[in-house]
Design an enzyme around this catalytic site. Structure first.
Site, PDB file in Angstrom:
ATOM      1  N   SER A   1       0.837  -1.205   0.000  1.00  0.00           N
ATOM      2  CA  SER A   1       0.000   0.000   0.000  1.00  0.00           C
ATOM      3  C   SER A   1       0.869   1.250   0.000  1.00  0.00           C
ATOM      4  O   SER A   1       0.545   2.228   0.663  1.00  0.00           O
ATOM      5  CB  SER A   1      -0.938   0.000   1.202  1.00  0.00           C
ATOM      6  OG  SER A   1      -0.191  -0.111   2.404  1.00  0.00           O
ATOM      7  N   CYS A   2       1.990   1.240  -0.736  1.00  0.00           N
ATOM      8  CA  CYS A   2       2.867   2.419  -0.827  1.00  0.00           C
ATOM      9  C   CYS A   2       2.054   3.623  -1.286  1.00  0.00           C
ATOM     10  O   CYS A   2       1.266   3.527  -2.225  1.00  0.00           O
ATOM     11  CB  CYS A   2       4.012   2.159  -1.805  1.00  0.00           C
ATOM     12  SG  CYS A   2       5.107   0.842  -1.249  1.00  0.00           S
TER      13      CYS A   2
END
Lengths: 93, 221
Positions: free
Chosen positions: B117-118
């Site tokens: 989930s950068c």
């Protein structure tokens, strides 16, 4: 930095046991170097408590969506970009 | 701090309570173990959470609004978004490279992280839950036009869609197109049009007529 912007590269299709940051859906796909970012600690050893040295060069690689997904339903010009470390790339020229 | 190399003869506090989701219980168990072993302190976790929830899309919106009114700033933002954020006194976060992607009449960018989930949290705040969901992470790369349609964005056929999968250390932020009819607005008014979703690329910037806060439904007892 082994590659330069505009060069054609293929993502290595090898399997890798353990943490790595090369998405499986891009393995074996051919694209173009879009940006040469910088070198970063190798996530494959960082994940296990090491310092990630030696650092690995990181590139933004661009692909034609139709090369990534054979049945891609969007437009022909659509593209997909991902950051890939140098030790996952091979020359495709 | 007590060592924990003894046999497990004593009873621990139950790890999961009631309806706690399995993932939340796992995270809590990990945190308790790391604290118990002295790897982290509770205050470190709290500080990190406080930092995260203190960030908001308002910072990213300031970058975009300035880029809309100042072409030279936009060039600097496109060349090095980290430096551009610092120039406005904003915190660009820990990532050494932040990249701004400009949407135009012919190119639309969409950001995803398929591996986890950068997200540019320093400039956009915590990511929305859907950004971390498996359906978004898989379909944003394989069926991005379908995903955009579900967000209410219908791209014309001649618009090139560029999906950016942020798989490593770089953080990406979309500069949405400036809406028509906003020539008279000042920088602060413009920044109010720059939504979180528009900087992920699942929406356009808001139109002027939607600027006023949403009306609450009538209160009834």
């Amino acid at each position: 930095m082994r590659y330069r912007t505009g060069q054609r590269v293929r993502v290595d299709s090898r399997t890798h046991q353990g943490h790595h940051r090369t998405p499986g859906y891009l393995k074996g796909k051919t694209g173009t170097i879009e940006r040469v970012h910088a070198s970063f600690p190798n996530p494959e050893t960082c994940a296990y408590g090491a310092d990630g040295s030696p650092k690995q060069p990181l590139y933004l690689v661009g692909f034609a969506q139709r090369d990534v997904w054979p049945g891609y339903s969007g437009r022909g010009a659509d593209r997909l970009y991902a950051d890939v470390f140098e030790h996952w790339l091979e020359d495709a020229e | 701090m007590t060592g924990h190399d003894h046999e497990h003869e004593h009873a621990h506090t139950p790890i999961a309570s009631g309806d706690e989701p399995a993932a939340a219980a796992r995270v809590r168990a990990l945190e308790e173990l790391l604290v118990e072993k002295g790897a982290i302190r509770v205050e470190d976790v709290r500080q990190r959470i406080d930092w995260l929830v203190s960030r908001s899309p308002a910072d990213g919106a300031r970058l975009v609004a300035r880029a809309w009114i100042d072409p030279e700033f936009k060039e600097r933002l496109l060349a090095d978004a980290r430096s551009a954020a610092l120039e406005l006194g904003l915190d660009p976060g820990p990532s050494p490279v932040v990249v701004a992607l400009e949407n135009t009449a012919t190119v639309h960018h969409l950001v995803v992280c398929t591996l986890c989930s950068c997200y540019p949290k320093a400039l956009l705040g915590p990511p929305p839950d859907w950004y971390k969901s498996l359906p978004y992470r898989s379909r944003a790369v394989s069926d991005p036009r379908g995903v955009l349609a579900e967000f209410g964005v219908a791209l014309a056929d001649d618009v090139e869609l560029r999906v950016v999968d942020s798989t490593a250390d770089i953080r990406y932020l979309v500069i949405p197109r400036r809406p028509a009819g906003t020539e008279a607005l000042d920088e602060e008014e413009l920044s109010a049009l720059v939504t979180r979703d528009s900087m992920i690329g699942v929406a356009h910037a808001s139109r002027v007529e939607t600027m006023s806060p949403p009306a609450y439904p009538p209160f009834s007892s």
